[in-house]
Design an enzyme around this catalytic site. Structure first.
Site, PDB file in Angstrom:
ATOM      1  N   GLU A 223       0.821  -1.210   0.000  1.00 13.36           N
ATOM      2  CA  GLU A 223       0.000   0.000   0.000  1.00 13.36           C
ATOM      3  C   GLU A 223       0.850   1.252   0.000  1.00 13.36           C
ATOM      4  OE1 GLU A 223      -2.264   3.400   1.542  1.00 13.36           O
ATOM      5  OE2 GLU A 223      -0.485   2.434   2.427  1.00 13.36           O
ATOM      6  N   GLU A 224       1.995   1.230   0.662  1.00 12.52           N
ATOM      7  CA  GLU A 224       2.819   2.432   0.786  1.00 12.52           C
ATOM      8  C   GLU A 224       3.412   2.874  -0.546  1.00 12.52           C
ATOM      9  OE1 GLU A 224       2.829   4.380   3.102  1.00 12.52           O
ATOM     10  OE2 GLU A 224       2.424   3.332   4.978  1.00 12.52           O
ATOM     11  N   ASP A 244      -7.089   2.648   8.105  1.00 11.11           N
ATOM     12  CA  ASP A 244      -5.767   3.260   7.958  1.00 11.11           C
ATOM     13  C   ASP A 244      -5.696   4.462   8.893  1.00 11.11           C
ATOM     14  OD1 ASP A 244      -3.192   3.828   6.938  1.00 11.11           O
ATOM     15  OD2 ASP A 244      -3.785   3.108   4.962  1.00 11.11           O
TER      16      ASP A 244
END
Length: 384
Positions: A223-224, A244
């Site tokens: 995801e980053e 998140d």
């Protein structure tokens, strides 16, 4: 079924264990194994993608119109860019974070010969040598370097250690769990979200909670760097709830307490109907909440939509101060999120049409389109 009681001790224990495992994007095998084993211990069936994203299925009363809950296992980090003549290492970041927060960080390098420890330092680190220049050095990744805690006085000795261009560098989280409920650490984004999901699952298994449809518990690994849930969703998933961080910086409406419901991120608004339902559940279950809009932020939801998945998405967040730096959260937000997750996955399906990939107009949703009623009587005027 109303919200379930969340075991806060289990939640924090899981978070501590997750923070102890280095997992920068691209180096997530160990944390994947840890989470997969915990999910199996809780009784769920676990499947992994080729690269290691986790899908754990908890069966409901029916398969059609399934729901998904997602968080990500990967964190920020760095990679070796160049072996320098002075025996130190030039770095490039993994993910979007400032070299300002890298300065002074303890770190570990994963080389083919094993793990080396080190410290990220500014190029001019010693005031005894550079005097006031230590305060005038610009901020940026080209102005920091990694000092390896091994014999590495030049490029040749670095190479002899087995350190190579492209090696992954993990940043120490340095977590603190305070008695007043505050938690300070790097990488709370999104290991706190993972802990929330595990705590919700633990509560459901402990209470024997049933759900109207299958629940896909998803844990992504990139995801980053913008990939997220792009490849792990299946066509039977009609709605996806992402967990998140939400920034509590000036100009934002997020809070370190309760649930922050994201109304939009940089890719646009979240699903109108799913977001409304989550807010309504907060009201019905007496879960503290607030809403926020994030202009420079994207999540697993964005990657799923951009990949072409026809799925309703929403984002609920724990308020975090100094995101992508030395982050701070409060256990109240994590517990509130886990409560909302249990309330959502056990709630009735309201949009029956969503069980079909494509259907006609019958049963399609409606958004309010009536003019607001206003009271123009003298009694309604505000007091002077």
């Amino acid at each position: 079924m109303p919200r379930l009681a969340i075991d806060s001790h289990y939640l924090t224990d899981q978070l501590k264990a997750l923070l102890a495992i280095a997992s920068p994007t691209g180096y997530t095998d160990t944390v994947v194994r840890h989470v997969a084993k915990e999910l199996e211990r809780l009784g769920l069936k676990v499947e992994l993608t080729r690269r290691g994203a986790i899908s754990a299925l908890r069966q409901g009363s029916r398969r059609a119109s399934a729901r998904a809950v997602v968080s990500h296992l990967d964190t920020l980090g760095a990679q070796v860019k160049r072996l320098k003549e002075n025996g130190r290492v030039e770095l490039v970041p993994i993910g979007n974070w400032s070299a300002r927060f890298a300065e002074g960080a303890r770190a570990q390098v994963f080389s083919d010969k094993g793990i080396y420890r080190g410290t990220i330092l500014p190029l001019k680190a010693s005031g005894h040598t550079f005097n006031d220049e230590i305060d005038t050095l610009p901020i940026g990744w080209q102005y920091v370097e990694l000092r390896i805690d091994a014999l590495s006085r030049d490029e040749r000795e670095l190479a002899k250690l087995g350190i190579e261009v492209g090696d992954t560098v993990a940043i120490d989280p340095q977590p603190e769990f305070l008695d007043n409920g505050y938690i300070v650490s790097r990488h709370l984004d999104d290991k706190a979200g993972v802990a929330v999901m595990l705590a919700a699952i633990e509560a459901m298994e402990r209470e024997g909670a049933s759900t109207p449809v299958d629940i896909h518990w998803l844990f992504t690994i990139a995801e980053e760097v913008g990939v997220g849930a792009a490849s792990i969703l299946t066509p039977d998933v009609a709605s996806m709830l992402a967990i998140d961080n939400g920034t509590t910086a000036p100009g934002q409406n997020s809070s370190e307490f309760g649930v922050t419901v994201a109304m939009a991120d940089q890719t646009g608004p979240f699903d109108f109907h799913l977001t409304k339902k989550l807010v309504r559940l907060c009201v019905e279950e007496d879960i503290r909440y607030q809403k926020d809009v994030f202009r420079y932020y994207r999540s697993d939801s964005a990657s799923a939509i951009e990949a072409g998945h026809d799925v309703r998405t929403a984002l609920i967040t724990f308020g975090v101060d100094a995101s992508h730096g030395y982050e701070r959260i409060h256990i109240h937000a994590l517990r509130s999120l886990a409560e909302l997750v249990t309330a959502y996955v056990t709630s009735p399906v309201e949009i029956e049409r969503d069980r079909n990939l494509h259907a006609g107009l019958k049963g399609f949703t409606r958004q309010p389109n009536d003019e607001a009623k206003q009271d123009f009587s003298e009694d309604s005027e505000p007091a002077e």
